[in-house]
Design a protein around this motif. Sequence first.
Motif, PDB file in Angstrom:
ATOM      1  N   THR A   8       7.994  15.426  33.783  1.00 54.78           N
ATOM      2  CA  THR A   8       6.838  14.859  34.482  1.00 54.78           C
ATOM      3  C   THR A   8       6.023  15.957  35.153  1.00 54.78           C
ATOM      4  N   ALA A   9       6.704  16.874  35.823  1.00 55.38           N
ATOM      5  CA  ALA A   9       6.001  17.994  36.452  1.00 55.38           C
ATOM      6  C   ALA A   9       5.260  18.823  35.410  1.00 55.38           C
ATOM      7  N   ASN A  10       5.883  19.031  34.269  1.00 57.69           N
ATOM      8  CA  ASN A  10       5.275  19.864  33.232  1.00 57.69           C
ATOM      9  C   ASN A  10       3.945  19.300  32.737  1.00 57.69           C
ATOM     10  N   GLN A  12       1.327   6.768  48.701  1.00 60.88           N
ATOM     11  CA  GLN A  12       1.348   7.746  47.613  1.00 60.88           C
ATOM     12  C   GLN A  12       2.184   8.965  48.013  1.00 60.88           C
ATOM     13  N   ALA A  13       1.951   9.461  49.226  1.00 59.92           N
ATOM     14  CA  ALA A  13       2.699  10.626  49.706  1.00 59.92           C
ATOM     15  C   ALA A  13       4.179  10.319  49.828  1.00 59.92           C
ATOM     16  N   ARG A  14       4.509   9.124  50.297  1.00 62.73           N
ATOM     17  CA  ARG A  14       5.915   8.723  50.432  1.00 62.73           C
ATOM     18  C   ARG A  14       6.593   8.662  49.067  1.00 62.73           C
ATOM     19  N   PHE A  15       5.899   8.115  48.102  1.00 64.75           N
ATOM     20  CA  PHE A  15       6.435   8.050  46.744  1.00 64.75           C
ATOM     21  C   PHE A  15       6.689   9.452  46.194  1.00 64.75           C
ATOM     22  N   LEU A  16       5.706  10.349  46.334  1.00 65.35           N
ATOM     23  CA  LEU A  16       5.874  11.710  45.837  1.00 65.35           C
ATOM     24  C   LEU A  16       6.999  12.442  46.560  1.00 65.35           C
ATOM     25  N   SER A  17       7.149  12.189  47.856  1.00 67.79           N
ATOM     26  CA  SER A  17       8.234  12.808  48.621  1.00 67.79           C
ATOM     27  C   SER A  17       9.596  12.370  48.087  1.00 67.79           C
ATOM     28  N   PRO A  70      -4.302   2.249  42.254  1.00 65.45           N
ATOM     29  CA  PRO A  70      -3.965   3.652  41.994  1.00 65.45           C
ATOM     30  C   PRO A  70      -4.756   4.301  40.880  1.00 65.45           C
ATOM     31  N   ALA A  71      -5.366   3.516  39.996  1.00 62.49           N
ATOM     32  CA  ALA A  71      -6.132   4.070  38.877  1.00 62.49           C
ATOM     33  C   ALA A  71      -5.279   5.073  38.103  1.00 62.49           C
ATOM     34  N   SER A  72      -5.860   6.181  37.703  1.00 59.09           N
ATOM     35  CA  SER A  72      -5.137   7.139  36.857  1.00 59.09           C
ATOM     36  C   SER A  72      -3.986   7.834  37.555  1.00 59.09           C
ATOM     37  N   THR A  73      -3.930   7.788  38.885  1.00 65.16           N
ATOM     38  CA  THR A  73      -2.789   8.399  39.568  1.00 65.16           C
ATOM     39  C   THR A  73      -1.491   7.690  39.223  1.00 65.16           C
ATOM     40  N   PHE A  74      -1.582   6.464  38.702  1.00 68.12           N
ATOM     41  CA  PHE A  74      -0.379   5.709  38.328  1.00 68.12           C
ATOM     42  C   PHE A  74       0.317   6.329  37.123  1.00 68.12           C
ATOM     43  N   LYS A  75      -0.338   7.266  36.453  1.00 69.83           N
ATOM     44  CA  LYS A  75       0.327   7.931  35.335  1.00 69.83           C
ATOM     45  C   LYS A  75       1.539   8.739  35.795  1.00 69.83           C
ATOM     46  N   ILE A  76       1.588   9.136  37.047  1.00 73.55           N
ATOM     47  CA  ILE A  76       2.777   9.863  37.520  1.00 73.55           C
ATOM     48  C   ILE A  76       4.004   8.957  37.480  1.00 73.55           C
ATOM     49  N   PRO A  77       3.985   7.779  38.136  1.00 74.07           N
ATOM     50  CA  PRO A  77       5.149   6.902  37.987  1.00 74.07           C
ATOM     51  C   PRO A  77       5.351   6.412  36.560  1.00 74.07           C
ATOM     52  N   LEU A  78       4.259   6.206  35.802  1.00 74.84           N
ATOM     53  CA  LEU A  78       4.434   5.802  34.404  1.00 74.84           C
ATOM     54  C   LEU A  78       5.187   6.866  33.614  1.00 74.84           C
ATOM     55  N   VAL A 133      -1.651  21.596  36.786  1.00 71.70           N
ATOM     56  CA  VAL A 133      -3.093  21.813  36.666  1.00 71.70           C
ATOM     57  C   VAL A 133      -3.506  23.257  36.937  1.00 71.70           C
ATOM     58  N   SER A 134      -2.730  24.015  37.721  1.00 70.27           N
ATOM     59  CA  SER A 134      -3.112  25.398  38.009  1.00 70.27           C
ATOM     60  C   SER A 134      -1.986  26.129  38.713  1.00 70.27           C
ATOM     61  N   GLU A 135      -2.231  27.390  39.037  1.00 75.13           N
ATOM     62  CA  GLU A 135      -1.323  28.196  39.859  1.00 75.13           C
ATOM     63  C   GLU A 135      -2.134  28.860  40.969  1.00 75.13           C
ATOM     64  N   ILE A 136      -1.548  28.948  42.161  1.00 78.76           N
ATOM     65  CA  ILE A 136      -2.204  29.591  43.299  1.00 78.76           C
ATOM     66  C   ILE A 136      -1.184  30.476  44.008  1.00 78.76           C
ATOM     67  N   ASP A 137      -1.348  31.778  43.899  1.00 78.18           N
ATOM     68  CA  ASP A 137      -0.498  32.734  44.618  1.00 78.18           C
ATOM     69  C   ASP A 137       0.987  32.440  44.441  1.00 78.18           C
ATOM     70  N   GLY A 138       1.400  32.179  43.226  1.00 76.91           N
ATOM     71  CA  GLY A 138       2.808  31.932  42.941  1.00 76.91           C
ATOM     72  C   GLY A 138       3.239  30.485  43.079  1.00 76.91           C
ATOM     73  N   TRP A 139       2.355  29.621  43.559  1.00 71.28           N
ATOM     74  CA  TRP A 139       2.639  28.186  43.663  1.00 71.28           C
ATOM     75  C   TRP A 139       2.185  27.487  42.377  1.00 71.28           C
ATOM     76  N   GLN A 140       3.001  26.574  41.885  1.00 71.67           N
ATOM     77  CA  GLN A 140       2.633  25.728  40.762  1.00 71.67           C
ATOM     78  C   GLN A 140       1.977  24.461  41.316  1.00 71.67           C
ATOM     79  N   ILE A 141       0.770  24.151  40.850  1.00 79.07           N
ATOM     80  CA  ILE A 141       0.038  22.992  41.347  1.00 79.07           C
ATOM     81  C   ILE A 141       0.081  21.884  40.295  1.00 79.07           C
ATOM     82  N   HIS A 142       0.540  20.714  40.723  1.00 79.77           N
ATOM     83  CA  HIS A 142       0.643  19.546  39.851  1.00 79.77           C
ATOM     84  C   HIS A 142      -0.140  18.400  40.486  1.00 79.77           C
ATOM     85  N   GLY A 143      -0.861  17.642  39.673  1.00 79.80           N
ATOM     86  CA  GLY A 143      -1.594  16.536  40.269  1.00 79.80           C
ATOM     87  C   GLY A 143      -2.295  15.672  39.253  1.00 79.80           C
TER      88      GLY A 143
END
Length: 264
Positions: free
Chosen positions: A180-182, A158-163, A49-57, A186-196
């Motif tokens: 964690t979301a906070n 990864q998708a299953r975990f995020l779901s 998972p490399a740095s993506t593992f920071k989400i579960p961490l 990373v950005s906003e798009i047309d009223g959507w909050q983007i996290h990743g």
Amino acid sequence: MSRLLLSSLLASSLLCTLPASAVSGCFLYVDSNGQTLSAEGDCTTRLPPASTFKIPLALMGYDSGFLVDEKLPALPYKPSYDGWLPAWRETTTPTRWAAHSVVWFSQQLTEWLGWERFQQYVNRFDYGNRNIDGNPGKHDGLTQAWLSTSLLISPEEQARFLSKMLSGKLPVSAQTLQYTANIFKVSEIDGWQIHGKTGMGYPKKQDGNLNRDQQIGWFVGWASKPGKQLIFVHTVVQKPGKQFASLKAKEEVLAALPARLASY
């Protein structure tokens, strides 16, 4: 590869090694109920998972009390820590940890948890192959499992975990999910909050050294606004060039999201 260019990459993602079997990228969209909306490429091969593992961490850290909020704890850098990048040689908060992929901050968290609790969290999250043994014979899984060693996860997993995380099916509080979301916004798009979170690595050669002729990058996360959520997982496989695989994965997701979100 210049040190400056590599440093700019590692500010947002950690280097790790990946199995040579990973030969095709994946672009996956899933809704918050875990239903696949579209899938292209190889989304089933397990990769470190490399740095993506920071989400579960982060979930582990907030749930256990090691992490307090977006600004605390503010841990000072010590000479004994890995300070290869200048960004790692500073006092680090959870937000800074997420933004700069500070290795030693992750390791302070897992060492504080201890092997037993760390394994329990990975099991409860049903994260990939759940293997936190680390390098064979070195007993270093507590600080190395997600860094090119034993822990593996596929894009579909990864998708299953995020779901599960977004639908409240993981054994953590709503406050833990919010913090964690906070820190991963990373950005906003047309009223959507983007996290990743990005992650990048190289396959290993037969002799165990990194094969720098191939890069594999991740960008995983979710878009959210009241009443709606969309999960994305993207991997990029490429030869080294002007742009790193992880950054390319992130850019491709952010470029594709406006049209995808408009029709969702």
